[in-house]
Design a protein around this motif. Structure first.
Motif, PDB file in Angstrom:
ATOM      1  N   HIS A 224     -13.411  58.562  13.729  1.00  0.00           N
ATOM      2  CA  HIS A 224     -13.392  57.885  12.435  1.00  0.00           C
ATOM      3  C   HIS A 224     -12.037  58.035  11.740  1.00  0.00           C
ATOM      4  N   ALA A 225     -11.418  59.206  11.916  1.00  0.00           N
ATOM      5  CA  ALA A 225     -10.087  59.405  11.332  1.00  0.00           C
ATOM      6  C   ALA A 225      -9.097  58.411  11.928  1.00  0.00           C
ATOM      7  N   MET A 226      -9.373  57.993  13.181  1.00  0.00           N
ATOM      8  CA  MET A 226      -8.497  57.021  13.838  1.00  0.00           C
ATOM      9  C   MET A 226      -9.024  55.608  13.658  1.00  0.00           C
ATOM     10  N   GLU A 227     -10.013  55.471  12.775  1.00  0.00           N
ATOM     11  CA  GLU A 227     -10.612  54.171  12.473  1.00  0.00           C
ATOM     12  C   GLU A 227     -11.243  53.515  13.686  1.00  0.00           C
ATOM     13  N   LEU A 228     -11.866  54.310  14.523  1.00  0.00           N
ATOM     14  CA  LEU A 228     -12.605  53.785  15.661  1.00  0.00           C
ATOM     15  C   LEU A 228     -14.092  53.876  15.373  1.00  0.00           C
ATOM     16  N   GLU A 229     -14.827  52.909  15.890  1.00  0.00           N
ATOM     17  CA  GLU A 229     -16.283  52.957  15.793  1.00  0.00           C
ATOM     18  C   GLU A 229     -16.818  53.870  16.883  1.00  0.00           C
ATOM     19  N   VAL A 230     -17.982  54.436  16.641  1.00  0.00           N
ATOM     20  CA  VAL A 230     -18.573  55.337  17.631  1.00  0.00           C
ATOM     21  C   VAL A 230     -19.976  54.878  18.015  1.00  0.00           C
ATOM     22  N   THR A 231     -20.189  54.711  19.306  1.00  0.00           N
ATOM     23  CA  THR A 231     -21.518  54.409  19.840  1.00  0.00           C
ATOM     24  C   THR A 231     -21.986  55.614  20.649  1.00  0.00           C
ATOM     25  N   ALA A 232     -23.264  55.940  20.530  1.00  0.00           N
ATOM     26  CA  ALA A 232     -23.825  56.989  21.382  1.00  0.00           C
ATOM     27  C   ALA A 232     -24.692  56.312  22.419  1.00  0.00           C
ATOM     28  N   GLU A 233     -24.487  56.653  23.687  1.00  0.00           N
ATOM     29  CA  GLU A 233     -25.311  56.038  24.728  1.00  0.00           C
ATOM     30  C   GLU A 233     -26.334  57.023  25.272  1.00  0.00           C
ATOM     31  N   GLY A 234     -27.405  56.480  25.816  1.00  0.00           N
ATOM     32  CA  GLY A 234     -28.431  57.340  26.409  1.00  0.00           C
ATOM     33  C   GLY A 234     -29.313  58.037  25.388  1.00  0.00           C
ATOM     34  N   VAL A 235     -29.533  57.391  24.226  1.00  0.00           N
ATOM     35  CA  VAL A 235     -30.397  57.985  23.203  1.00  0.00           C
ATOM     36  C   VAL A 235     -31.853  57.801  23.632  1.00  0.00           C
ATOM     37  N   GLU A 236     -32.523  58.907  23.856  1.00  0.00           N
ATOM     38  CA  GLU A 236     -33.891  58.833  24.382  1.00  0.00           C
ATOM     39  C   GLU A 236     -34.940  59.357  23.418  1.00  0.00           C
ATOM     40  N   THR A 237     -34.518  60.160  22.438  1.00  0.00           N
ATOM     41  CA  THR A 237     -35.513  60.732  21.523  1.00  0.00           C
ATOM     42  C   THR A 237     -35.139  60.471  20.072  1.00  0.00           C
ATOM     43  N   GLU A 238     -36.163  60.498  19.235  1.00  0.00           N
ATOM     44  CA  GLU A 238     -35.976  60.318  17.797  1.00  0.00           C
ATOM     45  C   GLU A 238     -35.113  61.461  17.251  1.00  0.00           C
ATOM     46  N   GLU A 239     -35.276  62.649  17.795  1.00  0.00           N
ATOM     47  CA  GLU A 239     -34.468  63.780  17.330  1.00  0.00           C
ATOM     48  C   GLU A 239     -32.982  63.531  17.563  1.00  0.00           C
ATOM     49  N   GLN A 240     -32.655  63.020  18.766  1.00  0.00           N
ATOM     50  CA  GLN A 240     -31.251  62.706  19.063  1.00  0.00           C
ATOM     51  C   GLN A 240     -30.735  61.647  18.093  1.00  0.00           C
ATOM     52  N   ALA A 241     -31.538  60.622  17.848  1.00  0.00           N
ATOM     53  CA  ALA A 241     -31.120  59.538  16.947  1.00  0.00           C
ATOM     54  C   ALA A 241     -30.865  60.077  15.543  1.00  0.00           C
ATOM     55  N   THR A 242     -31.709  60.986  15.108  1.00  0.00           N
ATOM     56  CA  THR A 242     -31.574  61.564  13.769  1.00  0.00           C
ATOM     57  C   THR A 242     -30.286  62.383  13.666  1.00  0.00           C
ATOM     58  N   ILE A 243     -30.050  63.221  14.666  1.00  0.00           N
ATOM     59  CA  ILE A 243     -28.833  64.043  14.656  1.00  0.00           C
ATOM     60  C   ILE A 243     -27.595  63.144  14.680  1.00  0.00           C
TER      61      ILE A 243
END
Ligand code: C2E
Ligand code: MG
Ligand code: MG
Ligand code: MG
Length: 288
Positions: A224-243
């Motif tokens: 974010h400091a470099m103004e890049l967007e971040v995608t997380a791949e392989g999200v399998e659980t609601e807990e991961q999504a929340t974190i």
């Protein structure tokens, strides 16, 4: 005795290598055949989810191979063969065409396509992409090309030049599987990239208190400091999504939301009333 063991191991190793080479060779032949037909290869689209609204904002194109005798063959098994034999050029073009055909009908949605190092190294690659965009009518700004860190590692002049050509045309560049290569953050400064995709090996370990949370936090902050967007791949659980939400990840992708679906299905998801988050019924689990 140790010697005999060593020899046996060598024999076993050699047989194994022969088998592997044989398999490579078989895959190459079968893939060549598949590329000349229209009934084995297809492209599915895995939804990209906006973290805060949980809406479907785009999709990643993923190639699928259904072999009449061997059934479904995973990309992990044939992409490397396609790369080492040069077949990736034809395969990559096939995927791009399918992705852009979809992209043309859903302006405003990002369609991401994986690009192999070999494709990116080709000086003619940008023109191929521009031609396909032109013929399908897809807008350049809706296309995102996913590259891996290994491409950047060879620091090839043409690859960098091609990336700049894409950037100039408004095409987005994503750095795939981030964190698995010899990630040097200086690459992010030197090469034009719009987004990083945090590899699922980090995401799968996300649980409160785990060191992966701290690592992911640092990656997101830096990106974010470099103004890049971040995608997380392989999200399998609601807990991961929340974190991941707490850490400020912009986009999520994973089986929690959906596996890859057909062009018709992803279009239906895009066009659903108010583009609502996926219903349970819409969520597609990967085949077992
Ligand atoms: P990738 O680009 O990192 O794509 C994500 C892979 O993770 C896909 O596997 C996807 O099905 C899988 N995935 C998505 N969500 C989850 C999840 O929640 N859990 C788990 N366990 N897996 C998830 P797929 O389709 O088997 O592709 C594997 C790799 O093959 C891709 O990794 C990409 O590097 C390559 N690939 C696939 N299609 C193409 C293509 O058209 N061209 C090129 N050059 N490479 C491709
Ligand atoms: Mg990818
Ligand atoms: Mg990836
Ligand atoms: Mg990955």
């Amino acid at each position: 005795e140790a010697k005999a063991g060593g020899r046996n191991r060598a024999v076993v190793y050699e047989e194994h290598m022969n088998e592997l080479l044989q398999l490579q060779h078989t895959i190459e032949g079968e893939l060549r055949e598949a590329l000349g037909r229209d009934d084995q290869l297809s492209v599915v689209f895995q939804p990209l989810i906006d973290q805060s609204s949980r809406k479907v904002i785009g999709a990643e194109a993923l190639v699928r191979w259904h072999h009449p005798k061997y059934g479904q063959i995973a990309p992990g098994r044939f992409i490397s063969v396609a790369e080492s034999t040069g077949l990736i050029e034809v395969l990559g073009e096939f995927v791009l065409r399918r992705a852009c055909q979809l992209g043309a009908t859903v302006p405003g949605r990002t369609i991401a396509v994986n690009v192999s190092p070999m494709q990116l190294r080709n000086p003619r690659f940008p023109n191929l992409v521009f031609d396909i965009l032109h013929h399908t009518g897809m807008r350049a700004v809706d296309l995102e090309l996913e590259i891996t860190e290994s491409i950047l590692l060879d620091e090839e002049h043409i690859s960098a030049q091609n990336l700049r050509a894409f950037r100039t045309a408004g095409i987005q560049i994503a750095l795939d599987d981030f964190g698995t290569g010899y990630s040097s953050l200086s690459y992010l400064k030197r090469y034009p990239v719009d987004r990083i995709k945090i590899d699922r090996s980090f995401v799968s370990q996300l649980a409160d208190g785990h060191v992966s949370v701290a690592i992911t936090d640092a990656i997101v902050t830096l990106a974010h400091a470099m103004e890049l967007e971040v995608t997380a791949e392989g999200v399998e659980t609601e807990e991961q999504a929340t974190i991941l939400g707490r850490l400020g990840c912009n986009t999520l992708q994973g089986f929690l939301f959906s596996a890859g679906v057909s062009a018709d299905e992803i279009t239906a998801m895009f066009k659903a009333p108010d583009n609502a988050a996926l219903t349970r019924r819409q969520r597609r689990r990967p085949p077992p």
